[in-house]
Design an enzyme around this catalytic site. Structure first.
Site, PDB file in Angstrom:
ATOM      1  N   PHE A   1      51.221 -17.762  13.544  1.00  0.00           N
ATOM      2  CA  PHE A   1      50.447 -16.805  13.533  1.00  0.00           C
ATOM      3  C   PHE A   1      50.068 -15.499  14.811  1.00  0.00           C
ATOM      4  CE2 PHE A   1      45.712 -15.180  12.602  1.00  0.00           C
ATOM      5  CZ  PHE A   1      45.598 -13.925  12.563  1.00  0.00           C
TER       6      PHE A   1
ATOM      7  N   LYS B   1      40.336 -30.206  19.662  1.00  0.00           N
ATOM      8  CA  LYS B   1      39.618 -29.627  20.663  1.00  0.00           C
ATOM      9  C   LYS B   1      38.402 -30.621  21.593  1.00  0.00           C
ATOM     10  CE  LYS B   1      42.824 -26.404  19.257  1.00  0.00           C
ATOM     11  NZ  LYS B   1      43.734 -25.758  19.274  1.00  0.00           N
TER      12      LYS B   1
ATOM     13  N   THR C   1      40.034 -15.856  13.536  1.00  0.00           N
ATOM     14  CA  THR C   1      40.793 -14.780  13.966  1.00  0.00           C
ATOM     15  C   THR C   1      42.164 -14.248  12.128  1.00  0.00           C
ATOM     16  OG1 THR C   1      40.706 -14.672  15.987  1.00  0.00           O
ATOM     17  CG2 THR C   1      42.443 -13.092  15.171  1.00  0.00           C
TER      18      THR C   1
ATOM     19  N   TYR D   1      40.047 -32.049  13.864  1.00  0.00           N
ATOM     20  CA  TYR D   1      40.968 -31.037  13.994  1.00  0.00           C
ATOM     21  C   TYR D   1      39.043 -30.641  15.569  1.00  0.00           C
ATOM     22  CZ  TYR D   1      41.819 -25.435  14.986  1.00  0.00           C
ATOM     23  OH  TYR D   1      41.291 -24.450  15.408  1.00  0.00           O
TER      24      TYR D   1
HETATM   25  P1  NAD Z   1      48.974 -21.343  13.218  1.00  0.00           P
HETATM   26  O1  NAD Z   1      49.081 -22.684  11.582  1.00  0.00           O
HETATM   27  O2  NAD Z   1      49.520 -20.029  12.374  1.00  0.00           O
HETATM   28  O3  NAD Z   1      50.435 -21.181  14.497  1.00  0.00           O
HETATM   29  C1  NAD Z   1      50.108 -22.190  15.308  1.00  0.00           C
HETATM   30  C2  NAD Z   1      51.766 -23.065  15.516  1.00  0.00           C
HETATM   31  O4  NAD Z   1      51.502 -24.503  16.185  1.00  0.00           O
HETATM   32  C3  NAD Z   1      52.280 -23.452  14.154  1.00  0.00           C
HETATM   33  O5  NAD Z   1      53.272 -22.771  14.610  1.00  0.00           O
HETATM   34  C4  NAD Z   1      52.812 -24.668  14.204  1.00  0.00           C
HETATM   35  O6  NAD Z   1      54.334 -24.786  13.434  1.00  0.00           O
HETATM   36  C5  NAD Z   1      52.852 -25.072  16.011  1.00  0.00           C
HETATM   37  N1  NAD Z   1      52.926 -26.443  16.223  1.00  0.00           N
HETATM   38  C6  NAD Z   1      51.869 -27.110  15.294  1.00  0.00           C
HETATM   39  N2  NAD Z   1      51.824 -28.562  15.450  1.00  0.00           N
HETATM   40  C7  NAD Z   1      52.700 -28.363  16.966  1.00  0.00           C
HETATM   41  C8  NAD Z   1      53.621 -28.971  17.881  1.00  0.00           C
HETATM   42  N3  NAD Z   1      53.541 -30.693  18.263  1.00  0.00           N
HETATM   43  N4  NAD Z   1      54.599 -29.343  18.391  1.00  0.00           N
HETATM   44  C9  NAD Z   1      55.120 -27.054  18.340  1.00  0.00           C
HETATM   45  N5  NAD Z   1      54.660 -26.635  17.789  1.00  0.00           N
HETATM   46  C10 NAD Z   1      53.554 -27.606  17.071  1.00  0.00           C
HETATM   47  O7  NAD Z   1      47.890 -21.076  13.683  1.00  0.00           O
HETATM   48  P2  NAD Z   1      46.851 -20.173  14.227  1.00  0.00           P
HETATM   49  O8  NAD Z   1      45.508 -19.107  13.839  1.00  0.00           O
HETATM   50  O9  NAD Z   1      48.518 -19.018  14.871  1.00  0.00           O
HETATM   51  O10 NAD Z   1      46.119 -21.196  15.388  1.00  0.00           O
HETATM   52  C11 NAD Z   1      46.899 -20.862  16.604  1.00  0.00           C
HETATM   53  C12 NAD Z   1      45.653 -21.278  18.056  1.00  0.00           C
HETATM   54  O11 NAD Z   1      44.715 -20.631  18.136  1.00  0.00           O
HETATM   55  C13 NAD Z   1      46.042 -22.954  17.596  1.00  0.00           C
HETATM   56  O12 NAD Z   1      45.908 -23.625  18.717  1.00  0.00           O
HETATM   57  C14 NAD Z   1      44.304 -22.869  16.769  1.00  0.00           C
HETATM   58  O13 NAD Z   1      44.159 -23.807  17.117  1.00  0.00           O
HETATM   59  C15 NAD Z   1      43.627 -21.808  18.285  1.00  0.00           C
HETATM   60  N6  NAD Z   1      42.857 -21.038  16.747  1.00  0.00           N
HETATM   61  C16 NAD Z   1      42.881 -20.097  16.289  1.00  0.00           C
HETATM   62  C17 NAD Z   1      42.336 -19.502  15.226  1.00  0.00           C
HETATM   63  C18 NAD Z   1      41.883 -18.432  14.096  1.00  0.00           C
HETATM   64  O14 NAD Z   1      41.345 -18.198  13.421  1.00  0.00           O
HETATM   65  N7  NAD Z   1      43.516 -18.407  13.926  1.00  0.00           N
HETATM   66  C19 NAD Z   1      41.191 -19.910  15.022  1.00  0.00           C
HETATM   67  C20 NAD Z   1      40.265 -20.619  16.739  1.00  0.00           C
HETATM   68  C21 NAD Z   1      41.622 -21.670  16.811  1.00  0.00           C
END
Ligand code: NAD
Ligand code: UDP
Length: 311
Positions: free
Chosen positions: A11, A149, A175, A145
């Protein structure tokens, strides 16, 4: 400038790829699709400034040629996902961050870590400034998690202090926006999909817990500014407008004109009772603050899910 973005098919990662391409960067996307989807980057295939490598970043990341920046976004992020994938979550936060930092060091590239408000756990200080050390249960189900982090942040600071890598840490608060998966399990996607399908909206607990919801485009702007002109200390990025989960449900019912009811379900273990970023650091250092209201952001997200469900 050429940057590598891990988690590029997710995302946030896919929105970030779009934005860095718009800014004129060349982008290498890396993802193993564990929670992401090729659909999120399908529109970029054929773009000469974008290349994609399907790879698990917990193992050695090989990239030929120049790399000026590494943005490490790979990690399951929805509580449903990381509770189903606890070991992969711990590995990508620890081993994956180590590999991404190793790549940044080898290429003399800038490194940016996607950290999270979850490092504050169930906070006892409200709102949360970056100086707060947090209140995390390391052995609870969410610990996989949160601790991954926290380790990732410690590893990032160690590479900064020991190897002089130019690093950034973004503590991202909830987000939402287009490209979230319908079955992602997070509250915004759950409520919108339930409302559009006429199913009851599942409120965990009594719905009095709070979150502060940031629209994806605002977050991406903050990440870009942090990458280009931030410093090594952690920075909160999120929208400081705080809502209860019940208020969110009611707003979504109103915006979708849905007749769905609200049902209460058990509150997950260690679910934080409150969450709201203190964004003074981002405001002063990056001149950044969110521009999209919850109502406006939800309207755009509803349109996305309507199109997805219709298709
Ligand atoms: P998401 O699950 O949509 O995206 C995560 C992506 O990482 C996926 O495409 C997944 O396939 C890939 N991935 C996971 N493990 C992997 C690996 N070992 N090798 C390669 N690719 C891998 O989640 P998101 O909401 O887009 O989050 C993205 C980042 O932002 C994450 O690190 C998350 O912790 C951080 N984050 C997001 C939010 C939020 O509200 N969306 C809040 C805090 C932190
Ligand atoms: N939540 C809810 N109903 C749902 C999904 C989530 O009431 O269908 C609650 C959850 O318990 C939490 C808040 O909404 O209090 C935000 O949950 P989310 O999974 O989006 O992310 P979190 O902030 O917990 O990481």
């Amino acid at each position: 400038m050429r940057v590598l973005i891990s988690g590029a098919a997710g995302f946030l990662g896919s929105h970030l790829v779009d934005r860095f391409l718009e800014e004129g960067y060349d982008v290498v996307g890396v993802d193993n699709f564990i929670t992401g989807s090729p659909d999120n980057i399908a529109h970029l295939l054929g773009n000469p400034k974008f290349s994609f490598v399907e790879h698990d970043v917990t193992t050695f990341i090989y990239v030929a040629g120049q790399v000026d920046g590494v943005l490490h976004f790979a990690s399951p992020a929805s509580p449903i996902d990381y509770l189903e994938l606890p070991i992969q979550t711990l590995k990508v936060g620890s081993l994956g961050t180590h590999k991404a930092l190793g790549l940044a060091k080898a290429k003399q590239a800038r490194f940016l870590l996607a950290s999270t408000s979850e490092v504050y756990g169930d906070p006892q200080v409200h709102p949360q400034p970056e100086g707060y050390w947090g209140h995390v249960n390391p052995v609870g189900p969410r610990g996989v998690y949160d601790e991954a982090k926290r380790f990732a942040e410690a590893m990032t600071m160690a590479y900064h202090r020991t190897h002089g890598v130019d690093t950034r840490i973004a503590r991202i608060f909830n987000t939402y926006g287009p490209r979230m998966r319908a079955r992602d399990g997070r509250v915004v996607s759950n409520f919108i999909v339930q409302a559009l399908k006429g199913e009851p909206l599942t409120i965990y607990g009594d719905g009095s817990q709070t979150r502060s919801f940031c629209f994806a485009s605002d977050l991406v702007e903050g990440i870009l500014r942090l990458f280009e002109r931030g410093d090594a200390d952690p920075v909160n990025l999120g929208n400081p407008s705080e809502f209860t989960v019940r208020e969110l449900a009611e707003l979504i019912l109103q915006l979708t004109e849905s007749q769905s009811s609200l049902v209460e379900r058990p509150l997950p273990t260690d679910d934080p009772k409150v969450r709201r970023p203190d964004i003074s650091r981002a405001q002063s250092m990056l001149e950044w603050s969110p521009q999209v209201s919850l109502e406006e952001g939800l309207k755009r997200t509803v349109a996305h899910f309507k199109a997805q469900l219709g298709a």
